[in-house]
Design a protein around this motif. Structure first.
Motif, PDB file in Angstrom:
ATOM      1  N   ILE A 151       0.977  -1.172   0.065  1.00 20.59           N
ATOM      2  CA  ILE A 151      -0.057   0.048  -0.027  1.00 20.59           C
ATOM      3  C   ILE A 151       0.942   1.193   0.165  1.00 20.59           C
ATOM      4  CG2 ILE A 151      -1.603   1.144   1.431  1.00 20.59           C
ATOM      5  CD1 ILE A 151      -2.581  -1.520   2.334  1.00 20.59           C
TER       6      ILE A 151
ATOM      7  N   ARG B  29       1.807   5.340  -1.897  1.00 21.21           N
ATOM      8  CA  ARG B  29       1.372   6.426  -2.474  1.00 21.21           C
ATOM      9  C   ARG B  29       2.373   7.005  -3.863  1.00 21.21           C
ATOM     10  NH1 ARG B  29       0.386   9.448   2.945  1.00 21.21           N
ATOM     11  NH2 ARG B  29      -1.698   8.675   3.240  1.00 21.21           N
TER      12      ARG B  29
ATOM     13  N   ASP C 271     -10.721  -6.796  -2.993  1.00 21.26           N
ATOM     14  CA  ASP C 271     -11.211  -5.612  -3.254  1.00 21.26           C
ATOM     15  C   ASP C 271     -11.414  -4.979  -1.769  1.00 21.26           C
ATOM     16  OD1 ASP C 271     -11.788  -5.599  -6.047  1.00 21.26           O
ATOM     17  OD2 ASP C 271     -13.791  -6.769  -5.615  1.00 21.26           O
TER      18      ASP C 271
ATOM     19  N   VAL D 231      -7.973  -3.003  -1.847  1.00 20.72           N
ATOM     20  CA  VAL D 231      -7.757  -1.889  -2.754  1.00 20.72           C
ATOM     21  C   VAL D 231      -8.527  -0.645  -2.045  1.00 20.72           C
ATOM     22  CG1 VAL D 231      -8.791  -1.101  -4.841  1.00 20.72           C
ATOM     23  CG2 VAL D 231      -7.635  -3.316  -4.826  1.00 20.72           C
ATOM     24  N   GLY D 232      -9.780  -1.089  -1.448  1.00 25.01           N
ATOM     25  CA  GLY D 232     -10.492  -0.191  -0.594  1.00 25.01           C
ATOM     26  C   GLY D 232      -9.729   0.695   0.510  1.00 25.01           C
TER      27      GLY D 232
ATOM     28  N   ALA E  67      -6.286   0.664   0.700  1.00 28.18           N
ATOM     29  CA  ALA E  67      -5.439   1.556   0.115  1.00 28.18           C
ATOM     30  C   ALA E  67      -5.887   2.711  -0.180  1.00 28.18           C
ATOM     31  CB  ALA E  67      -4.662   0.887  -1.007  1.00 28.18           C
ATOM     32  N   ALA E  68      -7.110   2.828  -0.939  1.00 25.27           N
ATOM     33  CA  ALA E  68      -7.715   4.122  -1.354  1.00 25.27           C
ATOM     34  C   ALA E  68      -8.058   5.114  -0.091  1.00 25.27           C
ATOM     35  CB  ALA E  68      -8.909   3.762  -2.363  1.00 25.27           C
ATOM     36  N   ALA E  69      -8.701   4.264   1.084  1.00 25.42           N
ATOM     37  CA  ALA E  69      -8.784   5.039   2.134  1.00 25.42           C
ATOM     38  C   ALA E  69      -7.528   5.997   2.796  1.00 25.42           C
ATOM     39  CB  ALA E  69      -9.764   4.250   3.294  1.00 25.42           C
TER      40      ALA E  69
ATOM     41  N   GLY F 129      -5.709   7.068   0.868  1.00 23.16           N
ATOM     42  CA  GLY F 129      -4.891   7.953  -0.406  1.00 23.16           C
ATOM     43  C   GLY F 129      -3.768   7.420  -1.168  1.00 23.16           C
TER      44      GLY F 129
ATOM     45  N   ARG G 186      -2.584   3.423  -3.432  1.00 27.28           N
ATOM     46  CA  ARG G 186      -2.772   2.315  -4.130  1.00 27.28           C
ATOM     47  C   ARG G 186      -2.315   1.021  -3.502  1.00 27.28           C
ATOM     48  NH1 ARG G 186      -0.162   3.367  -9.690  1.00 27.28           N
ATOM     49  NH2 ARG G 186       1.914   3.517  -8.247  1.00 27.28           N
TER      50      ARG G 186
ATOM     51  N   GLU H  84      -6.829  -2.632  -8.899  1.00 35.01           N
ATOM     52  CA  GLU H  84      -8.002  -1.746  -8.805  1.00 35.01           C
ATOM     53  C   GLU H  84      -9.240  -2.805  -8.578  1.00 35.01           C
ATOM     54  OE1 GLU H  84      -7.937  -0.135 -12.782  1.00 35.01           O
ATOM     55  OE2 GLU H  84      -6.291   1.150 -12.146  1.00 35.01           O
ATOM     56  N   PRO H  85     -10.170  -2.214  -8.046  1.00 35.83           N
ATOM     57  CA  PRO H  85     -11.336  -2.949  -7.626  1.00 35.83           C
ATOM     58  C   PRO H  85     -11.994  -3.813  -8.944  1.00 35.83           C
ATOM     59  CG  PRO H  85     -11.712  -0.719  -6.995  1.00 35.83           C
ATOM     60  CD  PRO H  85     -10.539  -0.557  -7.627  1.00 35.83           C
TER      61      PRO H  85
END
Length: 117
Positions: free
Chosen positions: A7, A9, A64, A67-68, A70-72, A74, A76, A86-87
């Motif tokens: 995870i 940036r 998924d 990925v979520g 990681a997005a939370a 900010g 990848r 990606e999802p």
């Protein structure tokens, strides 16, 4: 040797320590505390190392969620070979590792609570 996910940036997980891409250890600890239920639901080990969070032993069915998370943050989810996940499009290690013991909550057993690597 296993296949890790990262995870991060940064464009490449290897550049995660760059000042403007860094996930600090303090930021990771606060995030992990706030998301403990989600992290424990994933049968993988998580640890902070040099500006990124390393995910060890992940299973395809957790893709998924990872990925979520990681997005939370900010960030990848990137595989050892640089593939971005990606999802619905999980590209890392086609043979998708399964948990060695099938257990949940390995986060605490492997690394204390959220220890550095």
């Amino acid at each position: 040797m296993g296949y890790d996910l990262h995870i991060t940036r940064a464009e490449s997980w290897e550049d995660s320590g760059a000042e403007d891409m860094l996930i600090s250890e303090e930021e990771w600890r606060a995030f992990a505390d706030a998301h403990i239920g989600e992290l424990d639901a994933i049968a993988a080990g998580f640890f902070w190392f040099e500006g990124r969070v390393v995910v060890r032993g992940a299973r395809r069915e957790d893709a998924d969620r990872l990925v979520g998370l990681a997005a939370a943050l900010g960030a990848r989810l990137v595989g050892d070979e640089g593939e971005v996940n990606e999802p619905g499009a999980f590209r890392s290690w086609e043979g998708a590792a399964t948990s060695r013991d099938g257990s949940r909550g390995r986060l605490r057993r492997l690394f204390g609570r959220f220890g550095a690597g």
